[in-house]
Design a protein around this motif. Sequence first.
Motif, PDB file in Angstrom:
ATOM      1  N   TRP A 146       0.737  -1.160   0.025  1.00  0.00           N
ATOM      2  CA  TRP A 146      -0.161  -0.122  -0.062  1.00  0.00           C
ATOM      3  C   TRP A 146       0.920   1.273  -0.021  1.00  0.00           C
ATOM      4  O   TRP A 146       0.803   2.121   0.746  1.00  0.00           O
ATOM      5  N   GLU A 154       0.354   3.665   3.374  1.00  0.00           N
ATOM      6  CA  GLU A 154      -0.712   3.595   3.860  1.00  0.00           C
ATOM      7  C   GLU A 154      -0.508   2.387   4.949  1.00  0.00           C
ATOM      8  O   GLU A 154      -0.523   1.241   4.529  1.00  0.00           O
ATOM      9  N   ARG A 155      -1.009   2.503   6.127  1.00  0.00           N
ATOM     10  CA  ARG A 155      -0.834   1.525   7.373  1.00  0.00           C
ATOM     11  C   ARG A 155       0.517   0.754   7.308  1.00  0.00           C
ATOM     12  O   ARG A 155       0.611  -0.327   7.177  1.00  0.00           O
ATOM     13  N   LYS A 276      -9.763  -1.333  -6.261  1.00  0.00           N
ATOM     14  CA  LYS A 276     -10.640  -1.020  -5.149  1.00  0.00           C
ATOM     15  C   LYS A 276     -11.568   0.084  -6.090  1.00  0.00           C
ATOM     16  O   LYS A 276     -11.004   1.150  -6.097  1.00  0.00           O
ATOM     17  N   GLU A 280     -14.857   3.239  -0.154  1.00  0.00           N
ATOM     18  CA  GLU A 280     -14.186   4.304   1.105  1.00  0.00           C
ATOM     19  C   GLU A 280     -13.741   5.519  -0.025  1.00  0.00           C
ATOM     20  O   GLU A 280     -12.707   5.917  -0.012  1.00  0.00           O
ATOM     21  N   ARG A 313     -11.388  -6.103  -6.013  1.00  0.00           N
ATOM     22  CA  ARG A 313     -11.640  -6.130  -4.270  1.00  0.00           C
ATOM     23  C   ARG A 313     -13.062  -6.355  -3.918  1.00  0.00           C
ATOM     24  O   ARG A 313     -13.837  -5.756  -4.652  1.00  0.00           O
ATOM     25  N   PHE A 315     -13.985  -5.527  -0.876  1.00  0.00           N
ATOM     26  CA  PHE A 315     -14.114  -4.705   0.316  1.00  0.00           C
ATOM     27  C   PHE A 315     -15.152  -3.456   0.000  1.00  0.00           C
ATOM     28  O   PHE A 315     -14.759  -2.312  -0.228  1.00  0.00           O
ATOM     29  N   LYS A 354     -11.385 -10.327   1.842  1.00  0.00           N
ATOM     30  CA  LYS A 354     -10.542 -10.038   2.811  1.00  0.00           C
ATOM     31  C   LYS A 354     -11.133 -11.406   3.730  1.00  0.00           C
ATOM     32  O   LYS A 354     -12.073 -11.717   3.740  1.00  0.00           O
ATOM     33  N   ASP A 359     -12.843  -5.861   8.824  1.00  0.00           N
ATOM     34  CA  ASP A 359     -11.516  -5.340   8.339  1.00  0.00           C
ATOM     35  C   ASP A 359     -10.222  -5.807   9.374  1.00  0.00           C
ATOM     36  O   ASP A 359      -9.770  -5.106  10.026  1.00  0.00           O
ATOM     37  N   GLU A 387      -2.026  -3.420  11.076  1.00  0.00           N
ATOM     38  CA  GLU A 387      -3.150  -2.373  11.238  1.00  0.00           C
ATOM     39  C   GLU A 387      -3.885  -2.320  12.545  1.00  0.00           C
ATOM     40  O   GLU A 387      -3.796  -1.611  13.556  1.00  0.00           O
ATOM     41  N   HIS A 522      -6.125   3.739  14.251  1.00  0.00           N
ATOM     42  CA  HIS A 522      -6.271   2.082  14.368  1.00  0.00           C
ATOM     43  C   HIS A 522      -5.524   1.618  15.455  1.00  0.00           C
ATOM     44  O   HIS A 522      -5.349   0.470  15.488  1.00  0.00           O
TER      45      HIS A 522
HETATM   46  C1  GCU Z   1      -8.996  -0.329   5.935  1.00  0.00           C
HETATM   47  C2  GCU Z   1      -7.698   0.577   5.947  1.00  0.00           C
HETATM   48  C3  GCU Z   1      -7.557   1.377   5.029  1.00  0.00           C
HETATM   49  C4  GCU Z   1      -7.384   0.631   3.693  1.00  0.00           C
HETATM   50  C5  GCU Z   1      -8.610  -0.065   3.532  1.00  0.00           C
HETATM   51  C6  GCU Z   1      -8.829  -1.206   2.230  1.00  0.00           C
HETATM   52  O1  GCU Z   1     -10.094   0.383   6.167  1.00  0.00           O
HETATM   53  O2  GCU Z   1      -7.673   1.220   7.270  1.00  0.00           O
HETATM   54  O3  GCU Z   1      -6.461   2.099   5.172  1.00  0.00           O
HETATM   55  O4  GCU Z   1      -7.550   1.444   2.553  1.00  0.00           O
HETATM   56  O5  GCU Z   1      -8.760  -0.932   4.532  1.00  0.00           O
HETATM   57  O6  GCU Z   1      -8.554  -2.420   2.430  1.00  0.00           O
HETATM   58  O7  GCU Z   1      -8.960  -0.851   1.277  1.00  0.00           O
END
Ligand code: GCU
Length: 672
Positions: A146, A154-155, A276, A280, A313, A315, A354, A359, A387, A522
């Motif tokens: 990421w 990220e993370r 993705k 989000e 994905r 998610f 996932k 999550d 995370e 987190h």
């Molecule tokens: C979690 C995570 C995000 C990430 C997201 C994902 O929410 O906190 O930083 O972007 O998962 O898997 O897309």
Amino acid sequence: MKMEKTENCKGFENAWLSYRLQTDCKDMQYFAAVYVECTDPVIDSAVSELQIASEQILGRRVVLHRKAPVLGAVGIWLKLDITETISKEGYHLYEKEGLLVIASAGAQGILYGSFACIRQLQMTAPLQGIDIKEEPSNPLRMLNHWDNMDGSIERGYSGNSFFFCDEEVLINERTKCYARLAASIGINAVVINNVNVRGNATRLIAEDYTPQIKVMSEIFAVYGIRLFLSLNFAAPMELGGLETADPLDETVRQWWKDRMKKVFTQIPNFGGFLVKADSEGREGPFTYGRSHAEGANMLAEAVAPYGGVIIWRCFVYNCQQDWRDYKTDRARSGYDNFAPLDGKFLDNVILQIKNGPMDFQVREPVHPLFGAMPKTNQMLEVQIAQEYTGQQRHVCYLIPMFKEILAFHTYCKEQNDTVADIVSGRTWGNQNCGMTAVANTGNDVNWTGHDLAAANLYGFGRLSFNTNCSAEEIAREWILCTFGEDAEVVKTILEILMMSWPAYEKYNAPLGIGWMVNPNYHYGPSVDGYEYDRWGTYHRADHQGIGVDRSSAGTGYAMQYRKPNASMYNNLDCCPDALKLFFHHVPYTYKLQSGKTVLQHIYDTHFEGAAEAGKMRSMWQSLQGKISEDIYQRTLERFDHQVWHAREWCDQINSYFYRKTGIEDEQGRKIY
Ligand code: GCU
């Protein structure tokens, strides 16, 4: 392109491939010569790996012969043989009359067999009489980084990116070190950029970055790794200047076809894309009233002529929820969005799911989509970036958790119905499937911040290559390769690793509830951190009880599973303790299968977990002098933090529930 030297990784850059000299090795003779008949870049990597290992472990130079060995020859024979009963990525490593044979139908198998041979050497396991056959369990064994183009991750909990810096692609010593490490554990695919594709990352598929991506893909290719990128669904607008990204619009479809043609012809080894979408804040087909199948298939058609794969994905959920709303359930959303689309995705689309429906919490049920889509390729996504499991400041060896997930019976068929079966392709005979992990690496000297977190990186690779390996076996291998064979060191670190996930779960949010952490970061504890937020992540605690009713009387999530899982989760008393609060809202006085009340369980596990953190630190301290002082000290610092932080978790959680309920701890321990 930045071609820099990375000064800060000297000495540690090889992680478990840091070899130690063995002066009394009984298997010295095999390393006199390597025989190989063909020339191939991946086999050349295998040869060079055997040479490096031999020089550094045995102090011996291996002579390369470009021919088959004659009768009676002593050495290592890299035997590429399509008549072998083993596949192109599998290998057969055996010893016969003084010759060590590494046979495979493909160059990658030879490379994996060579690393297996080196591993034996590192672990001082005898090579004489050896006979190991390994077939990879999963077609795709992938890492998802990421990493952002500004160099942040990220993370990320172990420094900055070693793929990007200041909006440029980095090619440096780490690139090759990374490829070697990944290949040594059987990884064959890597996504280098964040799933949240923003800013310049959208341009990674444009001409600007193609030369750099090509160089990186070539470094990966000789180690049998295909490079993938995360992709921005809105690229036709952001990059192409079109007015829409509607997957059914002809100009959009043509734009993707043209772009993909360029990418794949300029980067021959390119694997495909991770997407993705509608998640989000990321753009996706929903914006245009289209389905995920329509979105994914548009891309799949564009990459199909080049053998490309689209990893899509699952998610996808509503992240604008109202906490007052008890009916909407984030856990339901993956299944609700995707299960009805079974059979609608093209063959080169893989749905990446996932491990659980929320999550990456320390405990979740297995995602109900596994086994729910017999006509769709599926892939498992786990997270080794910690995370929610201690952010690589706490030790938390996750392979035992992954083993449980893989072993879960979905009941989608009478046989071959586990998650491991489904994602390996055994269940429905498909090839586009596998396992991926959100990676835990950065440019820290030891790659993973916490030295012990490297066990998760190593472990994920080994497990995805061979899902039959036990978590202990994998941990042992990693310890032996990383720290050497001192019995005390091996025993102690193994014990720490194996107790670490259970300990973390004990002092974390109880009984499958999750989410007692600070929003954004987190990192916890913060019991109500997510309670009145928009993310669909609630514990619903009041003075009488706690938990989310996901039974048929509640959100109905439990009914997304096949029988008998659905009834097991739906029925309060049959639901396993570990997931009780994930599925049910119960009074604090409810008696668990263990015989304890929910509240007493919370008190007990939190005191135990905090004590176990202390125990792990003492165990680590017993190793001073037995492992390198650098590693000892920086790991001790992490343990100091963990012990303090576990106590914080324990006291805050226990005090929170004591204050809510007014019920005393049976053992009268100090609660605030
Ligand atoms: C979690 C995570 C995000 C990430 C997201 C994902 O929410 O906190 O930083 O972007 O998962 O898997 O897309």
